[in-house]
Design a protein around this motif. Structure first.
Motif, PDB file in Angstrom:
ATOM      1  N   SER A   1     -35.773   4.095  47.023  1.00  0.00           N
ATOM      2  CA  SER A   1     -34.679   4.601  46.196  1.00  0.00           C
ATOM      3  C   SER A   1     -34.047   5.829  46.842  1.00  0.00           C
ATOM      4  O   SER A   1     -34.685   6.535  47.641  1.00  0.00           O
TER       5      SER A   1
ATOM      6  N   VAL B   1     -38.518  -0.914  45.143  1.00  0.00           N
ATOM      7  CA  VAL B   1     -37.780  -0.177  44.116  1.00  0.00           C
ATOM      8  C   VAL B   1     -36.604   0.557  44.758  1.00  0.00           C
ATOM      9  O   VAL B   1     -36.788   1.248  45.758  1.00  0.00           O
TER      10      VAL B   1
ATOM     11  N   ASN C   1     -40.978   2.262  47.674  1.00  0.00           N
ATOM     12  CA  ASN C   1     -39.954   3.035  46.971  1.00  0.00           C
ATOM     13  C   ASN C   1     -38.902   3.467  47.988  1.00  0.00           C
ATOM     14  O   ASN C   1     -39.102   4.432  48.718  1.00  0.00           O
TER      15      ASN C   1
ATOM     16  N   GLU D   1     -33.637   8.451  45.408  1.00  0.00           N
ATOM     17  CA  GLU D   1     -34.444   9.589  44.950  1.00  0.00           C
ATOM     18  C   GLU D   1     -35.663   9.822  45.852  1.00  0.00           C
ATOM     19  O   GLU D   1     -36.050  10.966  46.093  1.00  0.00           O
TER      20      GLU D   1
ATOM     21  N   PRO E   1     -45.678   4.256  46.886  1.00  0.00           N
ATOM     22  CA  PRO E   1     -46.235   4.945  45.720  1.00  0.00           C
ATOM     23  C   PRO E   1     -47.622   4.452  45.292  1.00  0.00           C
ATOM     24  O   PRO E   1     -48.394   5.224  44.728  1.00  0.00           O
TER      25      PRO E   1
HETATM   26  C1  NAG Z   1     -39.495   6.418  43.383  1.00  0.00           C
HETATM   27  O1  NAG Z   1     -39.331   7.746  43.831  1.00  0.00           O
HETATM   28  C2  NAG Z   1     -38.634   8.588  42.941  1.00  0.00           C
HETATM   29  C3  NAG Z   1     -38.513   9.951  43.602  1.00  0.00           C
HETATM   30  O2  NAG Z   1     -39.749  10.463  43.957  1.00  0.00           O
HETATM   31  C4  NAG Z   1     -39.383   8.666  41.624  1.00  0.00           C
HETATM   32  O3  NAG Z   1     -38.669   9.445  40.718  1.00  0.00           O
HETATM   33  C5  NAG Z   1     -39.583   7.264  41.072  1.00  0.00           C
HETATM   34  O4  NAG Z   1     -40.367   7.336  39.905  1.00  0.00           O
HETATM   35  C6  NAG Z   1     -40.284   6.409  42.109  1.00  0.00           C
HETATM   36  N1  NAG Z   1     -40.452   5.045  41.617  1.00  0.00           N
HETATM   37  C7  NAG Z   1     -41.606   4.383  41.717  1.00  0.00           C
HETATM   38  C8  NAG Z   1     -41.651   3.014  41.137  1.00  0.00           C
HETATM   39  O5  NAG Z   1     -42.590   4.848  42.251  1.00  0.00           O
END
Ligand code: NAG
Ligand code: NAG
Ligand code: NAG
Length: 311
Positions: A129, A85, A127, A131, A297
């Motif tokens: 990303s 992601v 993850n 973020e 995650p």
């Molecule tokens: C990836 O990490 C961001 C920040 O913590 C979070 O907002 C997002 O939901 C995460 N995506 C997944 C698929 O876990």
């Protein structure tokens, strides 16, 4: 002269006695805390555990340098695991892009080598990303950075984000090798460690060259960022000091003689090592190997990671 020789011989005689006396009164080194002891696992599971970090590095480097991940470059190695992601092509200087691209291909090789030797595991959900990195940097800095830290924005940010990952892989291999039974497995892990530590050294050197530079727009130096990242990894790992930033107090530098710390290592300049639970606590960002989050995650792949979630 004769007297001195005689005296020396006398000292030599004393030496073993003193040695024995010291041995007798010195308590054995304290056992590590239960949460810091090496785990018992099969070679296969230990090597497959390492795939978690290799996947994470592969995807982060591939996306950062090329804008595509394993699913484009080497789809068969993902073994059907879900796509990562949030990976993006980073805005890198040509030289940094070259370096990261090379690291990315090396990670593909590592995944193939482990998979061919002990069998693979499907890539875990990753993850990577902006973020996810921003959340990690906020935790490290104990504040909410504004704007949020973006690893893909420029070379310096990307290098700082890269500071977070290969080091964890490196200390993981150091921790794994003594617990491997098979000679070929130990050889494989040692060879993986060789390249992994090389990557970490290059990243840290590139950052050291800019150690006093302020990371914009936060006004915090590169050295301070690395310090805080290392600190949070120590806190999350929960097993003491095994991680140091690019600049340290003299008493943590090599031979207590330098404040530069391009390679993070102990008092004898030996690499720190971490167990699998310590690594999970760090990459989950929860300080708890049974609570996945952060860069993984849904938790790590393979029996070892799954066993901690299940119990
Ligand atoms: C990836 O990490 C961001 C920040 O913590 C979070 O907002 C997002 O939901 C995460 N995506 C997944 C698929 O876990
Ligand atoms: C983080 O910041 C809070 C509030 O600013 C402070 O109380 C706390 O001690 C800080 N934690 C660490 C580990 O520095
Ligand atoms: C460096 O200092 C530490 C204490 O801070 C000490 O334990 C260690 O022996 C010293 N190392 C050398 C090489 O002097």
């Amino acid at each position: 002269m004769a007297i001195r020789t005689c005296f020396s011989a006398f000292l030599l005689l004393l030496l073993p006695l003193e040695f024995i006396a010291v041995m007798g009164v010195t308590p054995p080194p304290p056992l590590p805390l239960p949460e810091c002891r090496p785990i018992v696992a099969l070679d296969r599971d230990l090597l497959q555990f390492a795939l978690n970090l290799e996947f994470l590095e592969a995807e982060f480097f591939l996306y950062g340098a090329l804008g595509d991940g394993l699913d484009v470059l080497a789809p068969s190695l993902a073994l059907g695991g879900p796509p990562p992601v949030g990976g993006r092509k980073a805005n890198l200087d040509p030289i940094i892009r070259r370096i990261i691209e090379e690291f990315a291909y090396q990670e593909i090789g590592h995944i193939r080598a482990i998979t061919e030797s002990v069998g693979g595991v499907p890539r875990p959900r990753l993850n990577i990303s902006a973020e996810a990195f921003a959340a990690f940097f906020n935790r490290a800095m104990n504040t909410t950075l504004s704007p949020p830290f973006n690893p893909y924005a420029n070379s310096l940010n990307y290098l700082l984000a890269s500071y977070v990952i290969p080091y964890v892989g490196l200390v993981g291999y150091v921790g794994t090798i003594p617990n491997l039974v098979g000679r070929t497995n130990r050889e494989l892990a040692a060879s993986l460690l060789g390249v992994e530590s090389g990557q970490d050294a290059v990243i840290r050197t590139l950052l050291y060259l800019r150690a006093n530079e302020k990371v914009m727009p936060y006004g915090v130096t590169v050295a301070d960022f690395t310090d805080r990242i290392s600190e949070i990894r120590n806190r999350l790992g929960r097993c003491g000091l095994k991680d140091e930033g690019l600049k340290v107090p003299m008493q943590l530098g090599a031979e207590n003689r330098t404040t530069s710390n391009i390679l993070s290592a102990d008092a004898d300049s030996l690499s720190y090592s971490r167990t699998q639970p310590e690594i999970l606590r760090t990459v989950y960002g929860t300080g708890d190997e049974s609570r996945p989050a952060g860069f993984l995650p849904n938790g790590g792949a393979g029996r070892i990671a799954v066993r901690f979630i299940a119990t």
